[in-house]
Scaffold this motif. Structure first.
Motif, mmCIF file in Angstrom:
data_model
loop_
_atom_site.group_PDB
_atom_site.id
_atom_site.type_symbol
_atom_site.label_atom_id
_atom_site.label_comp_id
_atom_site.label_asym_id
_atom_site.label_seq_id
_atom_site.Cartn_x
_atom_site.Cartn_y
_atom_site.Cartn_z
ATOM 1 N N ALA A 63 39.159 38.706 40.418
ATOM 2 C CA ALA A 63 39.029 37.246 40.550
ATOM 3 C C ALA A 63 37.614 36.785 40.229
ATOM 4 C CB ALA A 63 39.422 36.818 41.958
ATOM 5 N N ARG A 64 36.630 37.558 40.623
ATOM 6 C CA ARG A 64 35.226 37.179 40.387
ATOM 7 C C ARG A 64 34.916 37.061 38.899
ATOM 8 N NH1 ARG A 64 30.897 39.792 38.922
ATOM 9 N NH2 ARG A 64 31.789 41.887 39.213
ATOM 10 N N PRO A 86 37.396 30.132 36.628
ATOM 11 C CA PRO A 86 38.094 29.391 37.691
ATOM 12 C C PRO A 86 39.486 28.890 37.289
ATOM 13 C CG PRO A 86 35.792 28.774 37.628
ATOM 14 C CD PRO A 86 36.014 29.659 36.432
ATOM 15 N N ASP A 87 39.660 28.551 36.014
ATOM 16 C CA ASP A 87 40.975 28.090 35.549
ATOM 17 C C ASP A 87 41.738 29.214 34.852
ATOM 18 O OD1 ASP A 87 39.341 28.304 33.353
ATOM 19 O OD2 ASP A 87 40.014 26.433 32.414
ATOM 20 N N GLY A 88 41.262 30.441 35.023
ATOM 21 C CA GLY A 88 41.890 31.576 34.364
ATOM 22 C C GLY A 88 43.066 32.137 35.144
ATOM 23 N N LEU A 89 43.542 33.308 34.706
ATOM 24 C CA LEU A 89 44.763 33.882 35.252
ATOM 25 C C LEU A 89 44.559 35.369 35.519
ATOM 26 C CD1 LEU A 89 47.674 32.848 35.831
ATOM 27 C CD2 LEU A 89 48.306 33.695 33.560
ATOM 28 N N ILE A 90 44.987 35.797 36.710
ATOM 29 C CA ILE A 90 45.015 37.207 37.079
ATOM 30 C C ILE A 90 46.471 37.662 37.020
ATOM 31 C CG2 ILE A 90 44.555 38.876 38.919
ATOM 32 C CD1 ILE A 90 42.508 36.633 39.913
ATOM 33 N N ALA A 91 46.720 38.793 36.360
ATOM 34 C CA ALA A 91 48.089 39.287 36.183
ATOM 35 C C ALA A 91 48.134 40.765 36.574
ATOM 36 C CB ALA A 91 48.533 39.110 34.734
ATOM 37 N N VAL A 92 49.028 41.095 37.517
ATOM 38 C CA VAL A 92 49.128 42.457 38.026
ATOM 39 C C VAL A 92 50.606 42.833 38.161
ATOM 40 C CG1 VAL A 92 48.510 44.033 39.893
ATOM 41 C CG2 VAL A 92 46.989 42.125 39.339
ATOM 42 N N ARG A 93 50.931 44.056 37.765
ATOM 43 C CA ARG A 93 52.297 44.574 37.914
ATOM 44 C C ARG A 93 52.221 45.956 38.550
ATOM 45 N NH1 ARG A 93 56.462 47.163 34.126
ATOM 46 N NH2 ARG A 93 58.455 46.146 34.521
ATOM 47 N N LEU A 140 52.064 44.108 47.147
ATOM 48 C CA LEU A 140 51.233 43.345 46.216
ATOM 49 C C LEU A 140 50.945 41.931 46.699
ATOM 50 C CD1 LEU A 140 49.741 43.342 43.562
ATOM 51 C CD2 LEU A 140 51.889 42.832 42.397
ATOM 52 N N LEU A 141 51.935 41.252 47.221
ATOM 53 C CA LEU A 141 51.719 39.890 47.709
ATOM 54 C C LEU A 141 50.745 39.886 48.877
ATOM 55 C CD1 LEU A 141 52.374 36.881 47.645
ATOM 56 C CD2 LEU A 141 54.374 37.351 49.082
ATOM 57 N N ALA A 142 50.892 40.824 49.798
ATOM 58 C CA ALA A 142 49.977 40.905 50.937
ATOM 59 C C ALA A 142 48.548 41.161 50.472
ATOM 60 C CB ALA A 142 50.427 41.995 51.903
ATOM 61 N N TRP A 143 48.388 42.059 49.490
ATOM 62 C CA TRP A 143 47.050 42.319 48.956
ATOM 63 C C TRP A 143 46.455 41.061 48.332
ATOM 64 C CZ3 TRP A 143 48.563 47.467 46.052
ATOM 65 C CH2 TRP A 143 48.699 48.491 46.997
ATOM 66 N N ALA A 144 47.271 40.308 47.609
ATOM 67 C CA ALA A 144 46.782 39.072 46.979
ATOM 68 C C ALA A 144 46.342 38.062 48.020
ATOM 69 C CB ALA A 144 47.862 38.489 46.081
ATOM 70 N N HIS A 145 47.120 37.934 49.092
ATOM 71 C CA HIS A 145 46.721 37.027 50.174
ATOM 72 C C HIS A 145 45.397 37.483 50.786
ATOM 73 C CE1 HIS A 145 51.131 35.585 50.841
ATOM 74 N NE2 HIS A 145 50.471 34.749 50.064
ATOM 75 N N SER A 146 45.247 38.768 51.033
ATOM 76 C CA SER A 146 44.023 39.286 51.635
ATOM 77 C C SER A 146 42.813 39.088 50.723
ATOM 78 C CB SER A 146 44.168 40.772 51.963
ATOM 79 O OG SER A 146 45.163 40.975 52.950
ATOM 80 N N ALA A 147 43.047 39.106 49.413
ATOM 81 C CA ALA A 147 41.964 38.900 48.452
ATOM 82 C C ALA A 147 41.614 37.436 48.259
ATOM 83 C CB ALA A 147 42.346 39.519 47.108
ATOM 84 N N GLY A 148 42.390 36.530 48.850
ATOM 85 C CA GLY A 148 42.105 35.107 48.745
ATOM 86 C C GLY A 148 42.519 34.489 47.431
ATOM 87 N N LEU A 149 43.444 35.116 46.710
ATOM 88 C CA LEU A 149 43.917 34.528 45.459
ATOM 89 C C LEU A 149 44.768 33.301 45.747
ATOM 90 C CD1 LEU A 149 44.881 37.724 43.418
ATOM 91 C CD2 LEU A 149 42.645 36.636 43.727
ATOM 92 N N ARG A 150 44.854 32.406 44.769
ATOM 93 C CA ARG A 150 45.586 31.154 44.972
ATOM 94 C C ARG A 150 46.628 30.967 43.872
ATOM 95 N NH1 ARG A 150 43.496 27.012 41.719
ATOM 96 N NH2 ARG A 150 41.647 27.649 40.519
ATOM 97 N N ASP A 151 47.478 29.957 44.091
ATOM 98 C CA ASP A 151 48.533 29.616 43.124
ATOM 99 C C ASP A 151 49.340 30.855 42.726
ATOM 100 O OD1 ASP A 151 47.553 27.052 43.226
ATOM 101 O OD2 ASP A 151 46.443 27.198 41.344
ATOM 102 N N LEU A 205 51.227 36.682 39.253
ATOM 103 C CA LEU A 205 50.294 35.808 38.522
ATOM 104 C C LEU A 205 49.534 34.997 39.566
ATOM 105 C CD1 LEU A 205 52.568 34.491 35.640
ATOM 106 C CD2 LEU A 205 50.692 36.142 35.436
ATOM 107 N N ALA A 206 48.222 34.866 39.393
ATOM 108 C CA ALA A 206 47.427 34.160 40.393
ATOM 109 C C ALA A 206 46.195 33.544 39.744
ATOM 110 C CB ALA A 206 46.994 35.124 41.501
ATOM 111 N N ARG A 207 45.636 32.580 40.437
ATOM 112 C CA ARG A 207 44.348 31.994 40.054
ATOM 113 C C ARG A 207 43.272 32.518 40.982
ATOM 114 N NH1 ARG A 207 45.403 29.756 35.065
ATOM 115 N NH2 ARG A 207 47.344 28.577 35.154
ATOM 116 N N PRO A 208 42.042 32.636 40.477
ATOM 117 C CA PRO A 208 40.967 33.136 41.337
ATOM 118 C C PRO A 208 40.536 32.113 42.396
ATOM 119 C CG PRO A 208 40.109 32.504 39.190
ATOM 120 C CD PRO A 208 41.608 32.410 39.102
#
Length: 272
Positions: free
Chosen positions: A134-135, A139-146, A186-197, A269-272
């Protein structure tokens, strides 16, 4: 099956599968179409993309044909050379960087898209990896993880040797500091990392007929000759007899006309 506490053998995470020929055959089968379909509609020619843990680079090269610039990240020069070879064969350009996704030595806000395919499962701190991804994402970019979920694998016919394979893989993978059932987390990790959208989806790899024969042979070779089987022996997780039982089970499954395997993946898919 012989058991010891494998956690006593290793002090840090290491890549469970290694880069043997049978592993590279399987990983080189991966394409953007069969592995990153959830991301493809969001790609544009004016974007820059960081691919974390590219391996042989077949997915990465497909992505490079869809965006403006690609940076390839791997943990060593030797591993990075696999992706370099793929890019050279396809006459594609990229920047190649050795680094650690949990401690990225890249500038903030550097990329429009940051992608990782089946990488977080091998890390000691997948949440920190997502924080770092995310760093370096704009800010308007996209993080994608599978991520795959190994306990979600479903096969027919039921074979005790494949149940043993699941047990050995789970044990070795966790001894290496990773999490083989990453998909469900994966969803729990994303929440813990503070990712949005956050947008979560799922997809399957299905192996039947000729694909089944290839996949079963690949896993028979992998358990016999690559790091999973060797480490299981070294750690006392499995015996030589166990390893051969697993290999024969994969071959039996591969030769069965009723054989079928479903391999689930969770996508984010998430936003930073």
């Amino acid at each position: 099956m012989t058991r010891t506490d494998p956690a006593t053998h290793h002090t840090g995470p290491r890549y469970t599968h290694g880069h043997g020929d049978s592993v590279l055959r399987a990983h080189s089968w991966r394409t953007a179409e069969n592995s990153v379909g959830y991301l493809l509609p969001h790609l544009r020619r004016d974007q820059s993309l960081l691919d974390v843990g590219a391996g042989p680079g077949t997915i990465t090269a497909d992505l490079a044909e869809r965006v403006g610039a690609v940076t390839v990240l791997e943990t060593s020069e030797a591993t990075l050379e696999l992706a370099r070879t793929t890019f050279a064969e396809r006459n594609l350009d990229a920047e190649f960087v050795v680094g650690d996704v949990e401690r990225l030595a890249l500038a903030d806000d550097s990329f429009d898209v940051v992608h990782a395919h089946q990488v977080l499962q091998h890390l000691a701190d997948p949440v920190e990896a997502l924080v770092q991804m995310a760093r370096v994402c704009r800010p308007d970019g996209l993080i994608a993880v599978r991520e795959v979920d190994y306990h979600g694998w479903t096969w027919w016919p039921q074979l005790p040797g494949l149940d043993l394979w699941q047990e050995v893989l789970q044990t070795v993978h966790r001894a290496n500091g990773g999490e083989p059932d990453a998909g469900r987390r994966l969803l729990a990790w994303a929440h813990s990392a503070g990712l949005r959208d956050l947008t979560v989806s799922a997809s399957l790899w299905l192996f039947t007929d000729e694909d089944r024969r290839w996949w079963g042979q690949t896993w028979a070779d992998r358990i016999r000759t690559t790091s999973i089987g060797r480490q299981a022996l070294d750690d006392g997780v499995a015996s030589e007899s166990d390893i051969e039982t697993i290999a024969q089970a994969w071959l039996t499954w591969a030769d069965d006309p009723d054989g079928l395997l479903l391999m689930p993946h969770v996508e984010l898919l998430a936003r930073p």
